[in-house]
Design a protein around this motif. Sequence first.
Motif, PDB file in Angstrom:
ATOM      1  N   ASP A  38    -108.950  53.478 -18.552  1.00 43.22           N
ATOM      2  CA  ASP A  38    -108.206  54.865 -17.706  1.00 43.22           C
ATOM      3  C   ASP A  38    -109.786  55.082 -17.368  1.00 43.22           C
ATOM      4  O   ASP A  38    -109.702  56.273 -18.011  1.00 43.22           O
ATOM      5  CB  ASP A  38    -107.719  55.567 -19.380  1.00 43.22           C
ATOM      6  N   VAL A  39    -110.819  54.439 -17.332  1.00 37.42           N
ATOM      7  CA  VAL A  39    -112.075  54.899 -16.016  1.00 37.42           C
ATOM      8  C   VAL A  39    -111.954  54.060 -15.495  1.00 37.42           C
ATOM      9  O   VAL A  39    -112.077  53.126 -14.887  1.00 37.42           O
ATOM     10  CB  VAL A  39    -113.486  54.501 -17.152  1.00 37.42           C
ATOM     11  N   LYS A  40    -112.618  56.014 -13.407  1.00 40.36           N
ATOM     12  CA  LYS A  40    -112.644  54.821 -12.781  1.00 40.36           C
ATOM     13  C   LYS A  40    -114.215  54.564 -12.634  1.00 40.36           C
ATOM     14  O   LYS A  40    -115.266  54.912 -13.423  1.00 40.36           O
ATOM     15  CB  LYS A  40    -112.572  56.017 -11.870  1.00 40.36           C
ATOM     16  N   PHE A  41    -114.869  53.895 -12.073  1.00 39.50           N
ATOM     17  CA  PHE A  41    -116.434  52.971 -11.977  1.00 39.50           C
ATOM     18  C   PHE A  41    -116.516  52.043 -10.404  1.00 39.50           C
ATOM     19  O   PHE A  41    -115.217  51.726  -9.709  1.00 39.50           O
ATOM     20  CB  PHE A  41    -116.847  52.131 -13.212  1.00 39.50           C
ATOM     21  N   ASP A  42    -118.029  52.223  -9.972  1.00 34.31           N
ATOM     22  CA  ASP A  42    -118.271  51.658  -8.650  1.00 34.31           C
ATOM     23  C   ASP A  42    -118.914  50.379  -9.291  1.00 34.31           C
ATOM     24  O   ASP A  42    -120.179  50.679  -9.837  1.00 34.31           O
ATOM     25  CB  ASP A  42    -118.947  52.861  -7.646  1.00 34.31           C
ATOM     26  N   LEU A  43    -118.420  49.128  -9.046  1.00 38.07           N
ATOM     27  CA  LEU A  43    -119.333  48.488  -9.248  1.00 38.07           C
ATOM     28  C   LEU A  43    -120.653  48.004  -8.325  1.00 38.07           C
ATOM     29  O   LEU A  43    -121.373  47.746  -8.929  1.00 38.07           O
ATOM     30  CB  LEU A  43    -118.412  46.991  -8.455  1.00 38.07           C
ATOM     31  N   ARG A  44    -121.040  49.311  -7.262  1.00 36.93           N
ATOM     32  CA  ARG A  44    -122.503  49.295  -6.848  1.00 36.93           C
ATOM     33  C   ARG A  44    -123.306  50.119  -7.885  1.00 36.93           C
ATOM     34  O   ARG A  44    -124.167  49.761  -8.140  1.00 36.93           O
ATOM     35  CB  ARG A  44    -122.093  49.646  -5.326  1.00 36.93           C
ATOM     36  N   MET A  45    -122.334  50.969  -8.368  1.00 36.13           N
ATOM     37  CA  MET A  45    -123.721  51.599  -9.311  1.00 36.13           C
ATOM     38  C   MET A  45    -123.093  50.528 -10.876  1.00 36.13           C
ATOM     39  O   MET A  45    -124.585  50.644 -11.554  1.00 36.13           O
ATOM     40  CB  MET A  45    -122.416  53.112 -10.360  1.00 36.13           C
ATOM     41  N   CYS A  46    -122.707  49.626 -11.146  1.00 35.10           N
ATOM     42  CA  CYS A  46    -123.231  48.468 -12.093  1.00 35.10           C
ATOM     43  C   CYS A  46    -123.886  47.566 -11.876  1.00 35.10           C
ATOM     44  O   CYS A  46    -124.735  47.567 -12.353  1.00 35.10           O
ATOM     45  CB  CYS A  46    -121.952  47.409 -12.378  1.00 35.10           C
ATOM     46  N   ARG A  47    -124.147  47.073 -10.278  1.00 34.79           N
ATOM     47  CA  ARG A  47    -125.682  46.779  -9.512  1.00 34.79           C
ATOM     48  C   ARG A  47    -126.595  47.411 -10.145  1.00 34.79           C
ATOM     49  O   ARG A  47    -127.091  46.441 -10.305  1.00 34.79           O
ATOM     50  CB  ARG A  47    -124.885  45.973  -8.663  1.00 34.79           C
ATOM     51  N   ARG A  48    -126.506  48.185  -9.935  1.00 32.94           N
ATOM     52  CA  ARG A  48    -128.162  49.945 -10.015  1.00 32.94           C
ATOM     53  C   ARG A  48    -128.085  49.926 -11.839  1.00 32.94           C
ATOM     54  O   ARG A  48    -129.152  49.428 -11.465  1.00 32.94           O
ATOM     55  CB  ARG A  48    -127.554  51.235  -9.565  1.00 32.94           C
ATOM     56  N   THR A  49    -127.674  49.740 -12.586  1.00 30.10           N
ATOM     57  CA  THR A  49    -127.182  49.705 -13.526  1.00 30.10           C
ATOM     58  C   THR A  49    -128.218  48.866 -14.094  1.00 30.10           C
ATOM     59  O   THR A  49    -129.282  48.347 -15.146  1.00 30.10           O
ATOM     60  CB  THR A  49    -126.346  49.486 -14.292  1.00 30.10           C
ATOM     61  N   PHE A  50    -128.148  47.254 -13.730  1.00 26.00           N
ATOM     62  CA  PHE A  50    -128.027  46.037 -14.094  1.00 26.00           C
ATOM     63  C   PHE A  50    -129.345  46.367 -13.744  1.00 26.00           C
ATOM     64  O   PHE A  50    -130.634  45.441 -14.910  1.00 26.00           O
ATOM     65  CB  PHE A  50    -127.616  45.006 -13.029  1.00 26.00           C
ATOM     66  N   GLY A  51    -130.149  47.012 -12.382  1.00 26.99           N
ATOM     67  CA  GLY A  51    -131.364  46.298 -12.063  1.00 26.99           C
ATOM     68  C   GLY A  51    -132.294  47.320 -12.844  1.00 26.99           C
ATOM     69  O   GLY A  51    -132.742  47.326 -13.084  1.00 26.99           O
ATOM     70  N   GLN A  52    -132.497  48.039 -12.795  1.00 27.47           N
ATOM     71  CA  GLN A  52    -131.995  49.732 -13.727  1.00 27.47           C
ATOM     72  C   GLN A  52    -132.989  49.009 -15.020  1.00 27.47           C
ATOM     73  O   GLN A  52    -134.213  49.684 -15.660  1.00 27.47           O
ATOM     74  CB  GLN A  52    -132.105  50.883 -13.403  1.00 27.47           C
ATOM     75  N   ARG A  53    -131.698  48.828 -15.610  1.00 25.45           N
ATOM     76  CA  ARG A  53    -132.812  48.467 -16.709  1.00 25.45           C
ATOM     77  C   ARG A  53    -133.019  46.989 -17.160  1.00 25.45           C
ATOM     78  O   ARG A  53    -133.745  47.489 -18.483  1.00 25.45           O
ATOM     79  CB  ARG A  53    -130.699  48.158 -17.244  1.00 25.45           C
ATOM     80  N   TYR A  54    -133.123  46.389 -16.278  1.00 26.65           N
ATOM     81  CA  TYR A  54    -133.950  45.250 -16.793  1.00 26.65           C
ATOM     82  C   TYR A  54    -135.513  45.400 -16.527  1.00 26.65           C
ATOM     83  O   TYR A  54    -136.410  45.303 -16.887  1.00 26.65           O
ATOM     84  CB  TYR A  54    -133.599  44.092 -16.179  1.00 26.65           C
ATOM     85  N   LEU A  55    -135.492  46.528 -15.478  1.00 28.36           N
ATOM     86  CA  LEU A  55    -137.027  47.314 -15.338  1.00 28.36           C
ATOM     87  C   LEU A  55    -137.027  47.960 -16.155  1.00 28.36           C
ATOM     88  O   LEU A  55    -138.374  47.953 -16.005  1.00 28.36           O
ATOM     89  CB  LEU A  55    -137.232  48.197 -14.088  1.00 28.36           C
ATOM     90  N   ASP A  56    -136.266  48.678 -16.722  1.00 29.95           N
ATOM     91  CA  ASP A  56    -136.360  49.685 -18.052  1.00 29.95           C
ATOM     92  C   ASP A  56    -136.771  48.964 -18.831  1.00 29.95           C
ATOM     93  O   ASP A  56    -137.804  49.070 -19.806  1.00 29.95           O
ATOM     94  CB  ASP A  56    -135.779  50.208 -18.071  1.00 29.95           C
ATOM     95  N   SER A  57    -136.232  47.655 -18.754  1.00 23.71           N
ATOM     96  CA  SER A  57    -137.370  46.890 -19.982  1.00 23.71           C
ATOM     97  C   SER A  57    -137.925  46.157 -20.148  1.00 23.71           C
ATOM     98  O   SER A  57    -138.827  44.852 -20.630  1.00 23.71           O
ATOM     99  CB  SER A  57    -135.993  45.631 -20.502  1.00 23.71           C
ATOM    100  N   ASP A  58    -139.006  46.357 -18.816  1.00 21.86           N
ATOM    101  CA  ASP A  58    -140.405  45.735 -18.315  1.00 21.86           C
ATOM    102  C   ASP A  58    -140.477  44.504 -18.113  1.00 21.86           C
ATOM    103  O   ASP A  58    -141.022  43.333 -17.926  1.00 21.86           O
ATOM    104  CB  ASP A  58    -141.347  45.383 -18.996  1.00 21.86           C
ATOM    105  N   VAL A  59    -139.019  44.013 -17.260  1.00 25.40           N
ATOM    106  CA  VAL A  59    -138.997  42.656 -17.008  1.00 25.40           C
ATOM    107  C   VAL A  59    -139.861  42.712 -15.644  1.00 25.40           C
ATOM    108  O   VAL A  59    -139.306  44.109 -14.860  1.00 25.40           O
ATOM    109  CB  VAL A  59    -137.395  42.975 -16.517  1.00 25.40           C
ATOM    110  N   ASP A  60    -140.768  42.287 -14.752  1.00 29.35           N
ATOM    111  CA  ASP A  60    -140.854  42.100 -13.408  1.00 29.35           C
ATOM    112  C   ASP A  60    -140.440  42.766 -12.241  1.00 29.35           C
ATOM    113  O   ASP A  60    -139.109  41.240 -12.382  1.00 29.35           O
ATOM    114  CB  ASP A  60    -142.296  41.302 -13.462  1.00 29.35           C
ATOM    115  N   ILE A  61    -140.720  43.097 -11.343  1.00 30.13           N
ATOM    116  CA  ILE A  61    -139.868  43.435 -10.104  1.00 30.13           C
ATOM    117  C   ILE A  61    -139.297  41.955  -9.867  1.00 30.13           C
ATOM    118  O   ILE A  61    -138.028  41.931  -8.295  1.00 30.13           O
ATOM    119  CB  ILE A  61    -140.848  44.369  -8.963  1.00 30.13           C
ATOM    120  N   GLU A  62    -140.196  40.793  -9.721  1.00 31.22           N
ATOM    121  CA  GLU A  62    -140.373  39.806  -8.947  1.00 31.22           C
ATOM    122  C   GLU A  62    -138.220  39.226  -9.611  1.00 31.22           C
ATOM    123  O   GLU A  62    -137.873  38.812  -8.765  1.00 31.22           O
ATOM    124  CB  GLU A  62    -141.162  38.678  -8.461  1.00 31.22           C
ATOM    125  N   SER A  63    -138.681  38.994 -11.116  1.00 31.61           N
ATOM    126  CA  SER A  63    -137.567  38.589 -11.947  1.00 31.61           C
ATOM    127  C   SER A  63    -136.484  40.228 -11.501  1.00 31.61           C
ATOM    128  O   SER A  63    -135.059  38.751 -10.956  1.00 31.61           O
ATOM    129  CB  SER A  63    -137.792  38.567 -12.623  1.00 31.61           C
TER     130      SER A  63
END
Length: 102
Positions: A38-63
């Motif tokens: 019972d929650v609407k979400f945008d798949l693009r936001m999931c994609r942005r979250t994916f990238g942001q979380r990896y960067l926040d976890s110190d995964v390098d930008i190239e990876s």
Amino acid sequence: MDNNLNSHALFPSKNGADGYLSGNAIRRIKAVVEDDLDVKFDLRMCRRTFGQRYLDSDVDIESVSVLMGHASTKTTEGFYSRKRLNKAIDNARNSWLSSGGQ
């Protein structure tokens, strides 16, 4: 379950020749999840979250760029992932301290 499929896809298709789910299949799964939660979400936001979380976890930008399928890190930097202010401050502080604070 891998269903004996030879695919690198996170969510492989059982019937697809390329091993990946179709756009329509992903949209149907999204609709089911939205109904169940019972929650609407945008798949693009999931994609942005994916990238942001990896960067926040110190995964390098190239990876992160490769994982997101971008041809250039500029796409990753410009459209999906930004370094958080607190991480930028921490990096600057650590750099300053490691140089002897001078």
